[in-house]
Scaffold this motif. Sequence first.
Motif, PDB file in Angstrom:
ATOM      1  N   GLN A 459       0.831  -1.207   0.000  1.00  0.00           N
ATOM      2  CA  GLN A 459       0.000   0.000   0.000  1.00  0.00           C
ATOM      3  C   GLN A 459       0.865   1.257   0.000  1.00  0.00           C
ATOM      4  N   ASP A 463       0.734   4.126  -2.778  1.00  0.00           N
ATOM      5  CA  ASP A 463       0.547   5.530  -2.384  1.00  0.00           C
ATOM      6  C   ASP A 463       1.646   6.411  -2.959  1.00  0.00           C
ATOM      7  N   ARG A 488      -5.015  -1.768  -7.121  1.00  0.00           N
ATOM      8  CA  ARG A 488      -5.469  -1.720  -5.727  1.00  0.00           C
ATOM      9  C   ARG A 488      -6.646  -2.672  -5.515  1.00  0.00           C
ATOM     10  N   THR A 491      -5.483  -6.262  -5.536  1.00  0.00           N
ATOM     11  CA  THR A 491      -4.750  -6.562  -4.305  1.00  0.00           C
ATOM     12  C   THR A 491      -5.723  -6.829  -3.158  1.00  0.00           C
TER      13      THR A 491
END
Length: 577
Positions: A459, A463, A488, A491
Amino acid sequence: MQTYVPPIDDYRFLMTQVLDFDRAMADIGMEVDGDLAATILEEAGRMCAQRLQPLNRTGDEEGSRLIDGAVQLPQGFADAYREFAEAGWASLSSDPEHGGQGLPFVLQLWLDEMLSATNLSFGLIPGLTRGACEAIKAHASDPLKAVYLPPMVRGEWTGAMALTESGAGTDLALLKTKATPKDGDNYAVSGTKIFISSGDHDIGGNIVHLVLARLPDAPAGVRGISLFLVPKFLPDASGAFTVRNAMSVGALERKMGIHAQPTCVMNYDGATGWLVGEPHKGLAAMFTMMNAERLMVGIQGLGIAGGAYQQAAAYARERLQGRSADGTRGPVPIIEHADVRRMLLSVRAFVEAGRALAGWTALQLDRAHRHPDAAERGKADAFVALLTPVVKAAFTDFGFESAVQAQQVFGGHGYIREWGMEQYVRDARIAQIYEGTNGVQAMDLVGRKLALEGGAVAQGFFDLIAADLEGQGAPIAAATRDALQLLRDATAALRGADADALGAAAVDYLRLFALVAMGWMWARMADAATKGGTPLHSAKIAVADFFAGRMLPQVKGLAAALSAGAQSIMALPDDAF
């Protein structure tokens, strides 16, 4: 063949305008700037183009040979390696404590790219030695380090990694090689290993094998594996390494590619060895070497793609076939044909993004080793761990695909040996297999690396990409933002999945991950290019647009495949195959 042109202008662009090399060096206290780095890479590239590329085809045709139990490299290889080591290239990024130059790892990785582009078989010799040095440095006793590291770092001695057996490949729990205690701290190592790259050769000096074996009291499975340092030569009474150890080459593997690289069947017949690290902890010690090698193997895919691209682009500019699109001219250079341009751009878009992502990853590794703040070291190390299976698997998959596309540009000539393109295809194929097959890398990513720190590492990486893309308006930035959201979502969907679901998703997920990471690099390069006005900058923007429109859309198909789950893969009974 065209003489290889080292991509120095691209390295310089990445260092000065994309990766902020000088600041990265200042953060870790290294007095190396972009100008010095470019000069070093330029000299390395000259060596690769002038000394190693001419040996690539002749080495492939001659191959390594086993004569009276000893391996002979193709003509010119041993001399070239000795020159390579004497010039200091073998010790480029190694620790000065053991005779290395201590230069940034990013320079090492880009040197590996040029080595792979010009002579993959040759590049394996110093690459494996460097990996062996990493394992010895991290896990061996001080006396072993003192004896073996200095000549290995200098390139006077070389290294090899002996894991695989005929019945134990990926599943090392099945290995049978034994190590029995002798007098003092010595062990007698007995067994046979296969697929041992650089297991023997005629360069001269010692060859230091790191061998996985079991002690007599070893528990079953991978928890009973130990690592041993087994040199080809042992010291005599005067301390000189002249006594032949009880190890021999049983055969040379006959392979699809990398013919010049001596891939050996090695027999250890009570060979004297020393324990590296703790008993029964050999797998952890070996993975120090394996992780270093996996990054190197990924760069092999990148290098071959870059070398093949240069040949194909030169051919396309010169080869006359067909008429212009408007039918008014002909024959025209095939570079004018849209499909040829599509193939060349597909290769180039991977190579330039891969080169940038390799550079970013290498700078993180430098940061992990040298940053004064422990928290920053840990963060960088976690990013390297996350990206290692991606670089290994995606770069070698794209590298093989790129070699095939570059060969296709030549048409029938690409299938003929004299043009050199079929060697790129054959040599590239092994990189998808060794040092852990790409399927194993994908399973490592989804099964282990996504779970690092409870998912926080992945993450954090996502980001970081999102923050870089914020405010960018180029097509590649918008396309990468959309792709990142798909990544994302994929995941999140894998969190808590069972083994079948992870196995079914792994390869597609890794490719999705890699495309997003390369899109990020293209966004960074395109953003930097808008601030310049040279032909290089214009080309970066054009290739970024191609990646956004023609390659990044693959993520939609990958996301759809991932959402299908494991059912269709697991439904057919085993006996129906």
